[in-house]
Design a protein around this motif. Structure first.
Motif, PDB file in Angstrom:
ATOM      1  N   LYS A 312       0.822  -1.206   0.000  1.00 36.30           N
ATOM      2  CA  LYS A 312       0.000   0.000   0.000  1.00 36.30           C
ATOM      3  C   LYS A 312       0.858   1.259   0.000  1.00 36.30           C
ATOM      4  O   LYS A 312       1.953   1.282   0.537  1.00 36.30           O
ATOM      5  CB  LYS A 312      -0.931   0.020   1.221  1.00 36.30           C
ATOM      6  N   ARG A 313       0.268   2.309  -0.598  1.00 38.21           N
ATOM      7  CA  ARG A 313       0.894   3.620  -0.587  1.00 38.21           C
ATOM      8  C   ARG A 313      -0.196   4.642  -0.289  1.00 38.21           C
ATOM      9  O   ARG A 313      -1.230   4.661  -0.960  1.00 38.21           O
ATOM     10  CB  ARG A 313       1.529   3.922  -1.938  1.00 38.21           C
ATOM     11  N   VAL A 314      -0.004   5.482   0.716  1.00 40.14           N
ATOM     12  CA  VAL A 314      -0.984   6.509   1.060  1.00 40.14           C
ATOM     13  C   VAL A 314      -0.778   7.694   0.119  1.00 40.14           C
ATOM     14  O   VAL A 314       0.274   8.334   0.115  1.00 40.14           O
ATOM     15  CB  VAL A 314      -0.844   6.952   2.535  1.00 40.14           C
ATOM     16  N   GLU A 315      -1.805   8.000  -0.689  1.00 37.65           N
ATOM     17  CA  GLU A 315      -1.725   9.115  -1.626  1.00 37.65           C
ATOM     18  C   GLU A 315      -2.128  10.436  -0.967  1.00 37.65           C
ATOM     19  O   GLU A 315      -1.635  11.498  -1.346  1.00 37.65           O
ATOM     20  CB  GLU A 315      -2.625   8.844  -2.837  1.00 37.65           C
ATOM     21  N   ALA A 316      -3.051  10.387  -0.018  1.00 39.33           N
ATOM     22  CA  ALA A 316      -3.501  11.598   0.677  1.00 39.33           C
ATOM     23  C   ALA A 316      -4.093  11.190   2.010  1.00 39.33           C
ATOM     24  O   ALA A 316      -4.744  10.143   2.111  1.00 39.33           O
ATOM     25  CB  ALA A 316      -4.530  12.353  -0.160  1.00 39.33           C
ATOM     26  N   VAL A 322     -14.848  10.998  -3.130  1.00 34.53           N
ATOM     27  CA  VAL A 322     -16.043  10.399  -3.733  1.00 34.53           C
ATOM     28  C   VAL A 322     -15.580   9.361  -4.742  1.00 34.53           C
ATOM     29  O   VAL A 322     -14.420   9.392  -5.184  1.00 34.53           O
ATOM     30  CB  VAL A 322     -16.916  11.465  -4.434  1.00 34.53           C
ATOM     31  N   PRO A 323     -16.467   8.439  -5.146  1.00 36.09           N
ATOM     32  CA  PRO A 323     -16.098   7.547  -6.246  1.00 36.09           C
ATOM     33  C   PRO A 323     -15.747   8.365  -7.491  1.00 36.09           C
ATOM     34  O   PRO A 323     -16.342   9.417  -7.748  1.00 36.09           O
ATOM     35  CB  PRO A 323     -17.378   6.727  -6.471  1.00 36.09           C
ATOM     36  N   VAL A 324     -14.776   7.915  -8.261  1.00 37.46           N
ATOM     37  CA  VAL A 324     -14.370   8.632  -9.466  1.00 37.46           C
ATOM     38  C   VAL A 324     -15.559   8.829 -10.408  1.00 37.46           C
ATOM     39  O   VAL A 324     -15.667   9.861 -11.078  1.00 37.46           O
ATOM     40  CB  VAL A 324     -13.240   7.851 -10.172  1.00 37.46           C
ATOM     41  N   THR A 325     -16.475   7.874 -10.443  1.00 29.62           N
ATOM     42  CA  THR A 325     -17.624   7.972 -11.348  1.00 29.62           C
ATOM     43  C   THR A 325     -18.599   9.060 -10.945  1.00 29.62           C
ATOM     44  O   THR A 325     -19.544   9.345 -11.682  1.00 29.62           O
ATOM     45  CB  THR A 325     -18.350   6.623 -11.404  1.00 29.62           C
ATOM     46  N   ALA A 326     -18.409   9.686  -9.770  1.00 31.10           N
ATOM     47  CA  ALA A 326     -19.268  10.803  -9.366  1.00 31.10           C
ATOM     48  C   ALA A 326     -18.844  12.112 -10.017  1.00 31.10           C
ATOM     49  O   ALA A 326     -19.582  13.101  -9.973  1.00 31.10           O
ATOM     50  CB  ALA A 326     -19.248  10.956  -7.843  1.00 31.10           C
ATOM     51  N   LEU A 327     -17.650  12.147 -10.608  1.00 31.45           N
ATOM     52  CA  LEU A 327     -17.140  13.386 -11.202  1.00 31.45           C
ATOM     53  C   LEU A 327     -17.749  13.635 -12.577  1.00 31.45           C
ATOM     54  O   LEU A 327     -17.814  12.734 -13.424  1.00 31.45           O
ATOM     55  CB  LEU A 327     -15.619  13.317 -11.320  1.00 31.45           C
ATOM     56  N   LEU A 328     -18.181  14.896 -12.814  1.00 35.58           N
ATOM     57  CA  LEU A 328     -18.717  15.343 -14.096  1.00 35.58           C
ATOM     58  C   LEU A 328     -17.891  16.510 -14.599  1.00 35.58           C
ATOM     59  O   LEU A 328     -17.329  17.265 -13.798  1.00 35.58           O
ATOM     60  CB  LEU A 328     -20.172  15.795 -13.931  1.00 35.58           C
ATOM     61  N   VAL A 350     -16.261  21.330  -7.986  1.00 32.54           N
ATOM     62  CA  VAL A 350     -15.293  20.859  -6.992  1.00 32.54           C
ATOM     63  C   VAL A 350     -13.894  20.926  -7.570  1.00 32.54           C
ATOM     64  O   VAL A 350     -13.702  20.938  -8.787  1.00 32.54           O
ATOM     65  CB  VAL A 350     -15.587  19.410  -6.542  1.00 32.54           C
ATOM     66  N   ARG A 351     -12.914  20.976  -6.660  1.00 33.42           N
ATOM     67  CA  ARG A 351     -11.509  20.829  -7.036  1.00 33.42           C
ATOM     68  C   ARG A 351     -11.093  19.404  -6.703  1.00 33.42           C
ATOM     69  O   ARG A 351     -11.467  18.866  -5.650  1.00 33.42           O
ATOM     70  CB  ARG A 351     -10.642  21.830  -6.273  1.00 33.42           C
ATOM     71  N   THR A 352     -10.310  18.800  -7.570  1.00 35.37           N
ATOM     72  CA  THR A 352      -9.856  17.429  -7.342  1.00 35.37           C
ATOM     73  C   THR A 352      -8.405  17.429  -6.884  1.00 35.37           C
ATOM     74  O   THR A 352      -7.638  18.348  -7.193  1.00 35.37           O
ATOM     75  CB  THR A 352      -9.990  16.572  -8.609  1.00 35.37           C
ATOM     76  N   GLY A 353      -8.031  16.370  -6.132  1.00 38.48           N
ATOM     77  CA  GLY A 353      -6.657  16.195  -5.669  1.00 38.48           C
ATOM     78  C   GLY A 353      -6.145  14.823  -6.045  1.00 38.48           C
ATOM     79  O   GLY A 353      -6.070  14.467  -7.223  1.00 38.48           O
ATOM     80  N   ALA A 354      -5.827  14.014  -5.049  1.00 39.62           N
ATOM     81  CA  ALA A 354      -5.265  12.676  -5.294  1.00 39.62           C
ATOM     82  C   ALA A 354      -6.342  11.717  -5.779  1.00 39.62           C
ATOM     83  O   ALA A 354      -7.538  11.869  -5.487  1.00 39.62           O
ATOM     84  CB  ALA A 354      -4.626  12.146  -4.018  1.00 39.62           C
ATOM     85  N   PHE A 355      -5.924  10.694  -6.526  1.00 35.75           N
ATOM     86  CA  PHE A 355      -6.792   9.611  -6.984  1.00 35.75           C
ATOM     87  C   PHE A 355      -6.203   8.296  -6.498  1.00 35.75           C
ATOM     88  O   PHE A 355      -5.001   8.064  -6.628  1.00 35.75           O
ATOM     89  CB  PHE A 355      -6.884   9.589  -8.511  1.00 35.75           C
ATOM     90  N   ALA A 356      -7.039   7.407  -5.955  1.00 40.48           N
ATOM     91  CA  ALA A 356      -6.559   6.100  -5.499  1.00 40.48           C
ATOM     92  C   ALA A 356      -7.728   5.168  -5.281  1.00 40.48           C
ATOM     93  O   ALA A 356      -8.780   5.590  -4.772  1.00 40.48           O
ATOM     94  CB  ALA A 356      -5.760   6.223  -4.196  1.00 40.48           C
ATOM     95  N   GLU A 361     -10.047  12.609  -4.451  1.00 42.89           N
ATOM     96  CA  GLU A 361     -10.093  13.643  -3.427  1.00 42.89           C
ATOM     97  C   GLU A 361     -10.804  14.864  -3.996  1.00 42.89           C
ATOM     98  O   GLU A 361     -10.526  15.292  -5.125  1.00 42.89           O
ATOM     99  CB  GLU A 361      -8.669  14.014  -3.012  1.00 42.89           C
ATOM    100  N   ILE A 362     -11.740  15.441  -3.214  1.00 42.44           N
ATOM    101  CA  ILE A 362     -12.445  16.643  -3.666  1.00 42.44           C
ATOM    102  C   ILE A 362     -12.451  17.694  -2.561  1.00 42.44           C
ATOM    103  O   ILE A 362     -12.315  17.377  -1.375  1.00 42.44           O
ATOM    104  CB  ILE A 362     -13.903  16.335  -4.079  1.00 42.44           C
ATOM    105  N   SER A 363     -12.608  18.949  -2.973  1.00 41.73           N
ATOM    106  CA  SER A 363     -12.793  20.049  -2.032  1.00 41.73           C
ATOM    107  C   SER A 363     -13.595  21.123  -2.735  1.00 41.73           C
ATOM    108  O   SER A 363     -13.664  21.168  -3.969  1.00 41.73           O
ATOM    109  CB  SER A 363     -11.442  20.594  -1.556  1.00 41.73           C
TER     110      SER A 363
END
Length: 378
Positions: A312-316, A322-328, A350-356, A361-363
């Motif tokens: 494992k590697r911690v990305e954030a 949220v699930p990636v499929t929630a992004l539009l 939203v702004r996106t950050g890390a993906f894993a 990651e959203i804010s």
């Protein structure tokens, strides 16, 4: 078109469940080798594009800022985003090596496969007399007798005699008459002539207890000096896997790993060695990695099968995701999510950050833990 990964890739730290459910497609055994759980921004764009097939509101039929209710929802969660690398590999015993006989005669006994042999125990027999396993890192290279030159092999012998309870001498590198007296007591106890002398080959030094891999010689075979008689290894088991070279930053000696056993239980381990990169059977660049289990007995019942290793590697850390499929795709670029509150559905940038692990990651303004967002039906 969807970006869902095949079922074997989705095992790992699960995301929140959607409101809708689907039938379990069943577990498929992945091919041997590494299975990488990796989500890229490119795949997000593809997934978001397919999501638009039903998500974008029609300005003529819907109020501004609203969308039709999505087919399913998932929660915004707070926690660490962890990328996983999963690889299958065989269980092996460490330090496979040969035991070579040094006594001329006839082999009269050899141990069974997988037998464990410890200090002071019989390793095999020649002419119905035992060859005994002792602990030491220097191989036995000469006979032992009073008057012999001092040496590290004498020290190792005396340390073993003392550990087995045969004392009455000073533990040093000198083979004294008192050492010979202790040797006589030991010889009598193990069924050897009590001479106070030990011929070359009567004891075998190993750094610890051993496991018998197989007996090369059989009872009745001629025992010749220099001939291989047993294959042995350490009782410690390890798992050998190959990690794609793109993920080699996870393959660090001493790094933690999790080993998934065939009964779905898991046990911790650590990477003990990392080899040079090479091409595997499929022509892919990989890095060989060995993992030793923290519990040496965890794999005792696991033979002739592969087990799964998870790195494992911690990305954030401590982020909203949220699930990636929630992004539009958002208006004017970037991304947005559908926020579902009762019967109301809002499109929120939203702004996106890390993906894993299939999550992003959203804010953004008004985004909070526990909020429900639209996702496609699985």
């Amino acid at each position: 078109m969807t970006t869902d990964l095949p079922a074997p890739h989705r095992r790992g730290s699960p995301g929140p469940e959607a409101d809708t459910t689907t039938a379990d497609p069943g577990r498929r055994r992945p091919r041997r080798g590494a299975l990488i759980i990796a989500i890229t921004v490119a795949s997000v764009v593809v997934g978001a594009g397919s999501f638009l097939l039903y998500d974008r509101p029609s300005p003529a039929s819907e109020p501004a800022g609203t969308s039709p209710r999505p087919p399913a929802t998932a929660k915004v969660v707070r926690g660490d985003l962890v990328e996983e690398v999963r690889a299958f590999g065989p269980v092996r015993f460490s330090g496979d090596r040969a035991v070579k006989n040094q006594i001329r005669g006839i082999v009269t006994w050899t141990p069974a496969r997988n037998a464990g042999i410890g200090r002071g125990e019989k390793l095999y027999s020649v002419d119905d007399k035992p060859v005994v396993l002792l602990r030491g890192r220097l191989p036995a290279w000469r006979a032992f007798a009073p008057g012999m030159a001092d040496g590290r092999d004498v020290l190792a012998l005396e340390e073993n005699l003392a550990a087995l309870g045969y004392t009455g001498f000073t533990v040093d590198d000198e083979y004294s008459e008192k050492t010979a007296a202790a040797v006589k007591r030991w010889q009598k106890a193990v069924g050897l002539p009590a001479t106070g002398k030990i011929e070359l080959g009567r004891v075998v030094f190993e750094s610890g207890p051993v496991r018998i891999g197989k007996a090369v010689a059989r009872p009745g075979d001629a025992a010749e000096p220099g001939a291989e008689i047993l294959r042995i290894s350490s009782p410690a088991q390890r798992v050998a896997v190959e990690i794609p070279i793109a993920e080699q930053d996870l393959a660090v000696k001493g790094a933690r790993a999790t080993v998934m056993l065939p009964d779905d239980s898991k046990t911790p381990g650590r990477i003990t060695s990392v080899g040079a990169d090479k091409l595997n059977k499929e022509g892919e660049s990989v890095v060989p990695v060995s993992v030793r289990l923290s519990d040496p007995d965890a794999l005792k019942s696991v033979q002739n099968t592969d087990v799964q290793v998870v790195l494992k590697r911690v990305e954030a850390r401590d982020v909203l995701s949220v699930p990636v499929t929630a992004l539009l795709p958002g208006d004017g670029g970037g991304y947005a999510i559908q926020v579902v509150q009762g019967t109301r559905v809002r499109l929120v940038p939203v702004r996106t950050g890390a993906f894993a692990d299939g999550r992003a990651e959203i804010s953004g303004s008004g985004i909070s833990e526990g909020m429900r967002v639209g996702v496609p039906r699985l």
